[in-house]
Write an enzyme that holds these catalytic residues in place. Structure first.
Site, PDB file in Angstrom:
ATOM      1  N   CYS A   1       0.936  -0.892  -0.031  1.00  0.00           N
ATOM      2  CA  CYS A   1      -0.285  -0.049  -0.356  1.00  0.00           C
ATOM      3  C   CYS A   1       1.095   1.085  -0.144  1.00  0.00           C
ATOM      4  O   CYS A   1       2.038   1.327   0.155  1.00  0.00           O
ATOM      5  CB  CYS A   1      -1.689   0.433   0.953  1.00  0.00           C
ATOM      6  SG  CYS A   1      -1.938  -0.972   1.552  1.00  0.00           S
TER       7      CYS A   1
ATOM      8  N   ARG B   1       2.997   0.516  -5.418  1.00  0.00           N
ATOM      9  CA  ARG B   1       3.605  -0.200  -4.016  1.00  0.00           C
ATOM     10  C   ARG B   1       1.843  -0.877  -4.208  1.00  0.00           C
ATOM     11  O   ARG B   1       0.940  -1.532  -2.648  1.00  0.00           O
ATOM     12  CB  ARG B   1       3.269   0.679  -3.101  1.00  0.00           C
ATOM     13  CG  ARG B   1       4.357   1.401  -3.401  1.00  0.00           C
ATOM     14  CD  ARG B   1       4.537   2.266  -1.973  1.00  0.00           C
ATOM     15  NE  ARG B   1       4.391   2.220   0.135  1.00  0.00           N
ATOM     16  CZ  ARG B   1       5.796   1.578   0.204  1.00  0.00           C
ATOM     17  NH1 ARG B   1       6.663   1.988  -0.734  1.00  0.00           N
ATOM     18  NH2 ARG B   1       5.216   0.750   1.363  1.00  0.00           N
TER      19      ARG B   1
ATOM     20  N   TRP C   1      -2.668  -2.626  -1.458  1.00  0.00           N
ATOM     21  CA  TRP C   1      -2.672  -3.719  -2.311  1.00  0.00           C
ATOM     22  C   TRP C   1      -3.458  -4.862  -0.897  1.00  0.00           C
ATOM     23  O   TRP C   1      -2.970  -5.233   0.600  1.00  0.00           O
ATOM     24  CB  TRP C   1      -0.746  -4.129  -1.667  1.00  0.00           C
ATOM     25  CG  TRP C   1      -0.307  -5.537  -2.593  1.00  0.00           C
ATOM     26  CD1 TRP C   1      -0.285  -5.700  -3.941  1.00  0.00           C
ATOM     27  CD2 TRP C   1       0.196  -6.724  -1.885  1.00  0.00           C
ATOM     28  NE1 TRP C   1       0.226  -7.022  -4.496  1.00  0.00           N
ATOM     29  CE2 TRP C   1       0.287  -7.607  -2.684  1.00  0.00           C
ATOM     30  CE3 TRP C   1      -0.139  -6.906  -0.815  1.00  0.00           C
ATOM     31  CZ2 TRP C   1       0.259  -8.877  -2.473  1.00  0.00           C
ATOM     32  CZ3 TRP C   1       0.017  -8.439  -0.122  1.00  0.00           C
ATOM     33  CH2 TRP C   1       0.602  -9.772  -1.442  1.00  0.00           C
TER      34      TRP C   1
ATOM     35  N   ASN D   1      -1.026   1.754   6.096  1.00  0.00           N
ATOM     36  CA  ASN D   1       0.051   0.133   4.910  1.00  0.00           C
ATOM     37  C   ASN D   1      -0.062   0.059   6.298  1.00  0.00           C
ATOM     38  O   ASN D   1       1.319   0.136   7.143  1.00  0.00           O
ATOM     39  CB  ASN D   1       1.487   1.124   4.294  1.00  0.00           C
ATOM     40  CG  ASN D   1       2.499   0.090   4.146  1.00  0.00           C
ATOM     41  OD1 ASN D   1       2.919   0.751   3.665  1.00  0.00           O
ATOM     42  ND2 ASN D   1       2.036  -1.024   3.355  1.00  0.00           N
ATOM     43  N   GLY D   2       0.035  -1.610   6.218  1.00  0.00           N
ATOM     44  CA  GLY D   2       0.793  -2.524   7.064  1.00  0.00           C
ATOM     45  C   GLY D   2       0.003  -3.761   6.936  1.00  0.00           C
ATOM     46  O   GLY D   2      -1.023  -3.713   6.827  1.00  0.00           O
TER      47      GLY D   2
ATOM     48  N   GLU E   1      16.399 -15.434 -13.170  1.00  0.00           N
ATOM     49  CA  GLU E   1      15.376 -14.283 -13.708  1.00  0.00           C
ATOM     50  C   GLU E   1      14.751 -14.502 -14.851  1.00  0.00           C
ATOM     51  O   GLU E   1      13.488 -13.452 -14.778  1.00  0.00           O
ATOM     52  CB  GLU E   1      16.880 -13.338 -13.475  1.00  0.00           C
ATOM     53  CG  GLU E   1      16.205 -12.265 -13.934  1.00  0.00           C
ATOM     54  CD  GLU E   1      15.620 -11.386 -12.886  1.00  0.00           C
ATOM     55  OE1 GLU E   1      15.008 -12.456 -11.456  1.00  0.00           O
ATOM     56  OE2 GLU E   1      15.339 -10.379 -12.652  1.00  0.00           O
TER      57      GLU E   1
ATOM     58  N   LYS F   1      10.638 -12.882 -14.476  1.00  0.00           N
ATOM     59  CA  LYS F   1      10.215 -11.737 -15.450  1.00  0.00           C
ATOM     60  C   LYS F   1       9.347 -11.893 -16.498  1.00  0.00           C
ATOM     61  O   LYS F   1       8.033 -10.801 -16.259  1.00  0.00           O
ATOM     62  CB  LYS F   1      11.799 -11.522 -16.605  1.00  0.00           C
ATOM     63  CG  LYS F   1      12.009 -10.451 -15.756  1.00  0.00           C
ATOM     64  CD  LYS F   1      12.038  -9.056 -15.190  1.00  0.00           C
ATOM     65  CE  LYS F   1      11.799  -9.288 -13.586  1.00  0.00           C
ATOM     66  NZ  LYS F   1      12.720  -9.571 -12.499  1.00  0.00           N
TER      67      LYS F   1
ATOM     68  N   GLU G   1       5.963 -12.850 -14.208  1.00  0.00           N
ATOM     69  CA  GLU G   1       5.951 -11.654 -13.789  1.00  0.00           C
ATOM     70  C   GLU G   1       4.638 -11.041 -14.584  1.00  0.00           C
ATOM     71  O   GLU G   1       4.100 -10.642 -14.465  1.00  0.00           O
ATOM     72  CB  GLU G   1       6.261 -10.443 -13.174  1.00  0.00           C
ATOM     73  CG  GLU G   1       7.486 -10.980 -12.431  1.00  0.00           C
ATOM     74  CD  GLU G   1       7.778 -10.074 -11.679  1.00  0.00           C
ATOM     75  OE1 GLU G   1       8.218  -9.757 -10.270  1.00  0.00           O
ATOM     76  OE2 GLU G   1       9.416 -10.131 -11.996  1.00  0.00           O
TER      77      GLU G   1
ATOM     78  N   HIS H   1      16.507 -34.781 -15.525  1.00  0.00           N
ATOM     79  CA  HIS H   1      15.016 -35.222 -14.578  1.00  0.00           C
ATOM     80  C   HIS H   1      14.310 -34.877 -14.387  1.00  0.00           C
ATOM     81  O   HIS H   1      13.952 -34.903 -12.985  1.00  0.00           O
ATOM     82  CB  HIS H   1      16.702 -35.362 -12.648  1.00  0.00           C
ATOM     83  CG  HIS H   1      18.259 -35.191 -13.930  1.00  0.00           C
ATOM     84  ND1 HIS H   1      18.263 -36.508 -13.196  1.00  0.00           N
ATOM     85  CD2 HIS H   1      18.917 -34.470 -13.612  1.00  0.00           C
ATOM     86  CE1 HIS H   1      19.839 -37.109 -13.160  1.00  0.00           C
ATOM     87  NE2 HIS H   1      19.884 -35.499 -13.229  1.00  0.00           N
TER      88      HIS H   1
ATOM     89  N   LYS I   1       5.662  -3.933  -6.035  1.00  0.00           N
ATOM     90  CA  LYS I   1       6.725  -3.559  -5.952  1.00  0.00           C
ATOM     91  C   LYS I   1       7.166  -3.688  -4.506  1.00  0.00           C
ATOM     92  O   LYS I   1       8.825  -4.001  -4.840  1.00  0.00           O
ATOM     93  CB  LYS I   1       7.335  -2.379  -6.979  1.00  0.00           C
ATOM     94  CG  LYS I   1       8.851  -2.140  -6.899  1.00  0.00           C
ATOM     95  CD  LYS I   1       8.944  -1.228  -7.759  1.00  0.00           C
ATOM     96  CE  LYS I   1      10.575  -1.993  -8.231  1.00  0.00           C
ATOM     97  NZ  LYS I   1      10.985  -2.978  -9.078  1.00  0.00           N
TER      98      LYS I   1
HETATM   99  C1  G6P Z   1       8.333  -8.076  -5.404  1.00  0.00           C
HETATM  100  C2  G6P Z   1       8.666  -7.053  -6.049  1.00  0.00           C
HETATM  101  C3  G6P Z   1      10.138  -8.023  -6.709  1.00  0.00           C
HETATM  102  C4  G6P Z   1      11.347  -7.895  -5.739  1.00  0.00           C
HETATM  103  C5  G6P Z   1      10.450  -8.490  -4.597  1.00  0.00           C
HETATM  104  C6  G6P Z   1      11.623  -8.211  -3.693  1.00  0.00           C
HETATM  105  O1  G6P Z   1       7.994  -9.286  -5.058  1.00  0.00           O
HETATM  106  O2  G6P Z   1       7.398  -7.474  -7.107  1.00  0.00           O
HETATM  107  O3  G6P Z   1      10.230  -6.684  -8.099  1.00  0.00           O
HETATM  108  O4  G6P Z   1      12.533  -8.516  -6.612  1.00  0.00           O
HETATM  109  O5  G6P Z   1       9.532  -7.589  -4.647  1.00  0.00           O
HETATM  110  O6  G6P Z   1      12.201  -6.172  -3.664  1.00  0.00           O
HETATM  111  P1  G6P Z   1      13.419  -5.959  -2.692  1.00  0.00           P
HETATM  112  O7  G6P Z   1      13.064  -4.619  -2.457  1.00  0.00           O
HETATM  113  O8  G6P Z   1      13.615  -6.552  -1.549  1.00  0.00           O
HETATM  114  O9  G6P Z   1      14.211  -6.422  -3.464  1.00  0.00           O
END
Ligand code: G6P
Length: 613
Positions: A2, A27, A74, A100-101, A486, A490, A493, A509, A608
């Site tokens: 949030c 957020r 969120w 937020n929390g 990674e 991507k 996501e 395997h 994020k």
């Molecule tokens: C969320 C974001 C990711 C990020 C992860 C860790 O899931 O969507 O993109 O890698 O958090 O976040 P940080 O800010 O700790 O790197």
């Protein structure tokens, strides 16, 4: 997660709040809402969806008021709908709150309040908190700030809150614990937000609230800080270095594309002043005092989540290979609940773009209590994790706004490379010639990234061929295994295609059973120590009619002869390949997501900055 934003002053609050919420949408974007005090009333506007939906919802209605609060959500407690959207109001409707929390003991508090006659409109924990605050105000006959303080003493969980009172339009009460909150000090007004991005264009002077601090902001009396134990605190005013241009798209269609293209600069910024190949020097000021500790560590534990965890995996290879330090990489969320054995001889490296991820924060707090040395690798300057660590290095990638992390990842890998080199040198375990060669290669990485970005249209062409796939496999070995992970993350996501990253040799395997003519298999097959082996893995996929899209070293002919498509990247030292090989995968996911009509910068269900555990 949030995002929260608030304004107190003599300006029209509405545009400040809306613009601020748009900056904070990374957020969370399940719902949005604002509350403004106007002529002794609280006017509340909120709805499911994004900030733009809120603007449509408000339409031409009057939204006047010079004090107001705003929220982008969120969802945690209660589904994302209009009623659960913040702000929430108290029983009488006199008070409104944004939060937020998570209030973990909300159920028992709600039960008590219900017994005392309170009724609730939403399913949220936040509504319980504002009812509690008003209940205390009435029962104890105290002012709002004191009621907030007493209420927070009875709350278990995380919060960044701002509370307004319709009868006190010149006052705001804010508080925080485990969720971030910044106060901007204007000439005659105050701005509050989850991070500095909504504040930067109005003032550069900010105060980052510490955990369990309460700010009482009054237009006549100024800012007063107390903690929840009622001790007065002195506000520490800092100057922001953030630049407004960094928060805008700068001509790109999406933040993600802009951030992918910023990588030559962000990696150069990350290296700036830290290496000098002519002098054979690596220097990371923020860890200088801890290098000895890292060099002699029993083990280094890297804790992180998401993309940052992948950077940690690359770091593991680099630290072990170059610096000969034993490393374990842990998901922060698993590590903290495992009752791990941690000693004073362990060093924990927390990797986090935002510096706010709740699990990573909790993991380092636990490790710190058990005596470990804590080092941070964060992007957001002044973030909670960066303040909780003993030492650390910023990644200096600049604000990353696209939810899918790109430039933050390559900057994290760059810092980890510098750390590994610095420790290697200190321990004397790296040959001078290799050390110098790596420094030169590192200095060349920004221009090589520039080269890789030129393949954008080729990647777009490949994206068009595979955009309708239902599944994808990403394979890599050694240092490039995390790059495969990674790449798969991507794609998942932002395009919602199921993708898995695998160590190439493990394919036989299990995942090999999935391969047929409809399965694209993305392979990192650069010329390194395991090149021959990976060529065999490619043959195994081709024998089962899978489609191979391979990232190869410039000039490679062997893989070109077998693969369906090859993407060439410049040659570099094996240790630095992840910095280049990751970029075609970022572009590929981006183009596939755009072609599938997905919201690239704000993928569904994600946020994020994950400040819930
Ligand atoms: C969320 C974001 C990711 C990020 C992860 C860790 O899931 O969507 O993109 O890698 O958090 O976040 P940080 O800010 O700790 O790197």
């Amino acid at each position: 997660m949030c995002g929260i934003v608030a304004y107190l002053g003599d300006k029209d609050a509405f545009p400040v709040l809306i613009k601020g919420l748009k900056r904070l949408e990374y957020r969370g974007y399940d719902s949005a809402g604002i509350a403004l005090i106007e002529e002794g009333d609280i006017n509340l506007y909120k709805c499911k969806g994004k900030v733009s939906d809120l603007e449509d919802h408000i339409g031409g209605k009057s939204v006047r008021g010079t004090v107001g609060i705003g929220h982008t959500r969120w969802a945690t407690h209660g589904e994302p709908n209009d009623i659960n959207a913040h702000p929430h109001t108290s029983e009488s409707g006199n008070l409104a709150i944004i939060h937020n929390g998570i209030i973990e003991n909300y159920a028992s508090l709600k039960e008590e309040l219900t017994q005392r006659g309170h009724t609730f409109k939403s399913d949220t924990d936040t509504e319980v908190l504002i009812h509690l605050i008003e209940d205390i105000q009435e029962r104890e006959g105290v002012k709002l700030g004191e009621a907030v303080r007493i209420a927070l003493n009875g709350v278990i969980g995380a919060y960044a809150i701002v509370v307004i009172d319709k009868d006190r339009p010149k006052r705001l009460i804010a508080a925080k614990k485990s969720s971030p909150l910044v106060i901007g000090i204007g000439e005659d007004d105050f701005y509050l937000a989850s991070d500095a991005t909504p504040i930067i264009e109005y003032t550069k002077n900010v105060v980052y609230l510490n955990d369990e601090e309460i700010a009482i902001l009054d237009l006549d009396k100024g800012l007063k800080l107390v903690n929840i134990a009622n001790q007065e605190k002195t506000p520490y005013i800092q100057e922001l270095e953030l630049k407004l241009e960094a928060l805008e798209k700068g001509g790109y269609e999406h933040f993600m594309l802009k951030e992918i293209h910023e990588q030559p600069r962000s990696i150069a910024d990350c290296l700036r002043g830290r290496i000098n190949s002519l002098q054979g020097r690596v220097q990371l000021g923020g860890i200088k005092d801890y290098e000895d500790k890292i060099a002699k560590a029993n083990r280094v534990i890297m804790v992180a989540c998401g993309t940052s965890w992948h950077a940690g995996l690359v770091g593991e290879y680099l630290f072990e290979d170059l610096a000969r330090v034993p490393v374990e990489v842990e998901y922060a969320s698993e590590f903290r609940y495992r009752n791990p054995i941690i000693t004073e001889n362990d060093v924990v490296i927390a990797i986090s773009q935002s510096g706010e991820t709740a699990d990573t924060l909790a993991a380092i707090k636990m490790a710190k209590e058990r005596g470990a040395t804590i080092i941070g690798i964060c992007n957001v300057v002044g973030s909670t994790i960066s303040r909780e660590t003993h030492g650390g290095s910023y990644t200096h990638a600049g604000p990353e706004i696209g939810v899918a992390s790109t430039k933050a990842f390559t900057a994290q890998v760059t810092v980890l490379t510098l750390m590994a080199l610095s420790i290697a040198k200190k321990k004397g375990v790296i040959e001078e010639s290799r050390f110098r060669r790596l420094l030169i290669e590192l200095e060349n990485i920004p221009s090589k990234v520039e080269e890789v970005l030129k393949i954008n249209s080729q990647v777009e062409f490949i994206a068009d061929i595979y955009k309708d796939a239902n599944n994808a496999l990403y394979l890599g070995r050694g240092l490039n295994f995390p790059v495969a992970l990674e790449g798969a993350l991507k794609l998942k996501e932002i395009s919602y295609i199921h993708a898995e990253g695998y160590p190439a040799a493990e394919m036989k395997h299990g995942p090999i059973a999935l391969i047929d003519e409809a399965m694209p298999v993305f392979v990192i097959a650069t010329k390194d120590a395991s090149y021959e082996k990976i060529v065999s893995n490619i043959q195994e996929v081709k024998a089962r009619k899978g489609k191979i899209i391979a990232i190869v070293t410039e000039g490679d002919e062997t893989v070109k002869g077998i693969a369906d498509h090859t993407i060439e990247i410049p040659e570099t030292d094996d240790s630095l390949v992840p910095l280049l090989a990751t970029i075609p995968f970022q572009l590929l996911s981006y183009h596939i997501a755009v072609m599938r009509g997905c919201n690239v910068d704000q993928p569904r269900n994600l946020a994020k900055s994950v400040t819930v555990e």
